[in-house]
Motif scaffolding. Sequence first.
Motif, PDB file in Angstrom:
ATOM      1  N   UNK A  49       6.027 -31.260 -24.073  1.00  0.00           N
ATOM      2  CA  UNK A  49       5.382 -30.588 -25.277  1.00  0.00           C
ATOM      3  C   UNK A  49       5.522 -29.103 -25.093  1.00  0.00           C
ATOM      4  N   UNK A  50       5.987 -28.324 -26.110  1.00  0.00           N
ATOM      5  CA  UNK A  50       6.159 -26.998 -25.819  1.00  0.00           C
ATOM      6  C   UNK A  50       5.843 -26.281 -27.342  1.00  0.00           C
ATOM      7  N   UNK A  51       5.080 -25.243 -27.317  1.00  0.00           N
ATOM      8  CA  UNK A  51       4.543 -24.825 -28.700  1.00  0.00           C
ATOM      9  C   UNK A  51       3.917 -25.888 -29.697  1.00  0.00           C
ATOM     10  N   UNK A  52       3.285 -26.908 -29.202  1.00  0.00           N
ATOM     11  CA  UNK A  52       2.659 -27.782 -30.131  1.00  0.00           C
ATOM     12  C   UNK A  52       3.861 -28.628 -30.761  1.00  0.00           C
ATOM     13  N   UNK A  53       4.759 -28.865 -30.125  1.00  0.00           N
ATOM     14  CA  UNK A  53       5.637 -29.959 -30.877  1.00  0.00           C
ATOM     15  C   UNK A  53       6.658 -30.433 -29.634  1.00  0.00           C
ATOM     16  N   UNK A  54       7.092 -31.733 -29.865  1.00  0.00           N
ATOM     17  CA  UNK A  54       8.169 -32.318 -28.888  1.00  0.00           C
ATOM     18  C   UNK A  54       9.753 -32.413 -29.317  1.00  0.00           C
ATOM     19  N   UNK A  55      10.457 -32.171 -28.499  1.00  0.00           N
ATOM     20  CA  UNK A  55      11.949 -32.187 -29.024  1.00  0.00           C
ATOM     21  C   UNK A  55      12.532 -33.555 -28.996  1.00  0.00           C
ATOM     22  N   UNK A  56      13.000 -34.093 -29.872  1.00  0.00           N
ATOM     23  CA  UNK A  56      13.915 -35.385 -29.550  1.00  0.00           C
ATOM     24  C   UNK A  56      14.861 -35.348 -28.229  1.00  0.00           C
ATOM     25  N   UNK A  57      14.912 -35.924 -27.315  1.00  0.00           N
ATOM     26  CA  UNK A  57      15.932 -35.708 -26.407  1.00  0.00           C
ATOM     27  C   UNK A  57      17.344 -35.971 -26.820  1.00  0.00           C
ATOM     28  N   UNK A  58      18.296 -35.049 -26.596  1.00  0.00           N
ATOM     29  CA  UNK A  58      19.573 -34.854 -27.235  1.00  0.00           C
ATOM     30  C   UNK A  58      20.399 -36.356 -26.821  1.00  0.00           C
ATOM     31  N   UNK A  59      20.230 -36.887 -25.663  1.00  0.00           N
ATOM     32  CA  UNK A  59      20.872 -38.084 -25.309  1.00  0.00           C
ATOM     33  C   UNK A  59      20.786 -39.146 -26.490  1.00  0.00           C
ATOM     34  N   UNK A  60      21.989 -40.023 -26.339  1.00  0.00           N
ATOM     35  CA  UNK A  60      21.981 -41.292 -27.326  1.00  0.00           C
ATOM     36  C   UNK A  60      20.772 -42.180 -27.253  1.00  0.00           C
ATOM     37  N   UNK A  61      20.623 -42.992 -27.962  1.00  0.00           N
ATOM     38  CA  UNK A  61      19.250 -43.935 -27.807  1.00  0.00           C
ATOM     39  C   UNK A  61      18.136 -43.211 -27.924  1.00  0.00           C
ATOM     40  N   UNK A  62      17.058 -43.691 -27.247  1.00  0.00           N
ATOM     41  CA  UNK A  62      16.057 -43.036 -27.000  1.00  0.00           C
ATOM     42  C   UNK A  62      15.929 -41.731 -26.051  1.00  0.00           C
ATOM     43  N   UNK A  63      17.172 -41.554 -25.426  1.00  0.00           N
ATOM     44  CA  UNK A  63      17.601 -40.307 -24.823  1.00  0.00           C
ATOM     45  C   UNK A  63      16.831 -40.050 -23.373  1.00  0.00           C
ATOM     46  N   UNK A  64      16.338 -40.980 -22.807  1.00  0.00           N
ATOM     47  CA  UNK A  64      15.905 -40.732 -21.505  1.00  0.00           C
ATOM     48  C   UNK A  64      16.452 -41.686 -20.370  1.00  0.00           C
ATOM     49  N   UNK A  65      16.422 -41.449 -19.278  1.00  0.00           N
ATOM     50  CA  UNK A  65      16.981 -42.276 -18.183  1.00  0.00           C
ATOM     51  C   UNK A  65      15.883 -42.876 -16.967  1.00  0.00           C
ATOM     52  N   UNK A  66      15.762 -44.031 -16.768  1.00  0.00           N
ATOM     53  CA  UNK A  66      14.841 -44.584 -15.702  1.00  0.00           C
ATOM     54  C   UNK A  66      15.243 -44.116 -14.669  1.00  0.00           C
ATOM     55  N   UNK A  67      13.899 -43.802 -13.649  1.00  0.00           N
ATOM     56  CA  UNK A  67      14.255 -43.287 -12.313  1.00  0.00           C
ATOM     57  C   UNK A  67      14.038 -44.648 -11.554  1.00  0.00           C
ATOM     58  N   UNK A  68      15.351 -45.200 -10.969  1.00  0.00           N
ATOM     59  CA  UNK A  68      15.360 -46.676 -10.432  1.00  0.00           C
ATOM     60  C   UNK A  68      14.495 -46.679  -9.154  1.00  0.00           C
ATOM     61  N   UNK A  69      14.206 -45.521  -8.330  1.00  0.00           N
ATOM     62  CA  UNK A  69      13.319 -45.313  -7.065  1.00  0.00           C
ATOM     63  C   UNK A  69      11.995 -45.573  -7.585  1.00  0.00           C
TER      64      UNK A  69
ATOM     65  N   UNK B  93      20.108 -49.341 -27.055  1.00  0.00           N
ATOM     66  CA  UNK B  93      21.490 -49.895 -26.980  1.00  0.00           C
ATOM     67  C   UNK B  93      22.567 -49.555 -28.140  1.00  0.00           C
ATOM     68  N   UNK B  94      21.976 -49.698 -29.303  1.00  0.00           N
ATOM     69  CA  UNK B  94      22.889 -49.414 -30.584  1.00  0.00           C
ATOM     70  C   UNK B  94      22.875 -47.938 -30.602  1.00  0.00           C
ATOM     71  N   UNK B  95      21.907 -47.015 -30.246  1.00  0.00           N
ATOM     72  CA  UNK B  95      22.179 -45.750 -30.285  1.00  0.00           C
ATOM     73  C   UNK B  95      23.173 -45.043 -29.243  1.00  0.00           C
ATOM     74  N   UNK B  96      23.106 -45.678 -28.181  1.00  0.00           N
ATOM     75  CA  UNK B  96      24.037 -45.475 -26.798  1.00  0.00           C
ATOM     76  C   UNK B  96      25.423 -45.881 -27.516  1.00  0.00           C
ATOM     77  N   UNK B  97      25.580 -46.887 -28.075  1.00  0.00           N
ATOM     78  CA  UNK B  97      26.834 -47.350 -28.503  1.00  0.00           C
ATOM     79  C   UNK B  97      27.646 -46.405 -29.584  1.00  0.00           C
ATOM     80  N   UNK B  98      26.704 -45.697 -30.428  1.00  0.00           N
ATOM     81  CA  UNK B  98      27.344 -44.925 -31.486  1.00  0.00           C
ATOM     82  C   UNK B  98      26.996 -43.631 -31.421  1.00  0.00           C
ATOM     83  N   UNK B  99      26.555 -43.190 -30.243  1.00  0.00           N
ATOM     84  CA  UNK B  99      26.356 -42.009 -29.797  1.00  0.00           C
ATOM     85  C   UNK B  99      25.241 -41.211 -30.586  1.00  0.00           C
TER      86      UNK B  99
END
Length: 367
Positions: free
Chosen positions: A338-358, A111-117
């Motif tokens: 993972x790609x090339x032995x690394x994980x990119x931090x999603x660029x979106x705010x907060x943890x950068x992921x969206x739940x699939x409600x279905x 929530x804090x990440x989303x609030x501050x972008x």
Amino acid sequence: MHVKIAAVRASAHRIPTVLPIVGTPAGGSVRVVCEVETEDGLVGVGMTARFLPLGVVAVIEKHLAPAVMGLDPRDLEAIHARLQALTSERGQTLGVNTAAVSALDLALWDLIGKAHGRTVAQLLGGRADHAECYVTFGFGAFDRDQLVEVARGLAAEQGHTGFKMLVGVAPNIGEDAARVRHVRDALGDDAVLAVDANESLSIDQATRLARLIEDCDIAWFEDPVWRNDPRDMARLRRATSIPLAAGQMDGHSSRFRQFIEGDAIDIFLPNSLFNGGMTETRRVAALAQIYDKPLSDAGGGGIYCLHHVAGFRNGTLAETHLGVEQVERAMFRAAPEPSGGRLAVPPGPGFGVELDRDVLKDTLITD
């Protein structure tokens, strides 16, 4: 924005997982989701896993939620002071209580990440926008040749160069050692190879195994002994050159202090899904920096733990896990791969992921 907490929701979910080749469950299939919503409709999502999920849901909704309603989610110390009084009359909060606090706290950070972008990794210090990673693949369900087949497939498909296999899963310590040696010989000297006993070995068994595989260039020996007793960890550390790592299931700051005081640990592996959340992991990271210890993660923290590895300057490797990857691909839209032995931090705010409600509806645990 209006930053007062207006609603807290929790739910438990089970997502089937399967190991390649053998078709048995890959573990890590249960999640408790916690959502915290502000007056203006901004929602943060946190998570915990595995143990007594409906009990955790009840703790969040019946006890923690009323305590934080109307508070500013950015006031983390004030919130945790209030939660501490509810979850532990004295001493260290443990068990279901800690799991519930973890899920709620992670939702607050989202929530804090989303609030501050900003991403949570940026809130923690923004060392990098990615982390090098390793993959937990070496389950007991695989025989020696299957271990090699799976590891080579992961190297070819996702570029992995770091691997972790379980020990304490064979009929005897000699066979555990033989499995490790078989994988090392197949992958060659350049691959990072770690082992994890999941706290399943006695000090004598762990010492014997360490001596048998010491020449295999093992990157770390994780959770080597029963209950990760700091005294036994210290004994083992004196008996082997293999670095010792711990903290995935009880990695709160007091526990790491015990490891440090006992000279019992080389690598810190906190998991925010289980230790009290990112607020507690931030304390652990500071302790690791003070004592010049590397900071990684383990225990299936997934996207949440990626942020602390990327955020802090002593962050090293983030864990990917054959089971957890499947859970996160199902639960989140566009989970990082993972790609090339690394994980990119999603660029979106907060943890950068969206739940699939279905998926949440289809996987809900009700009893």
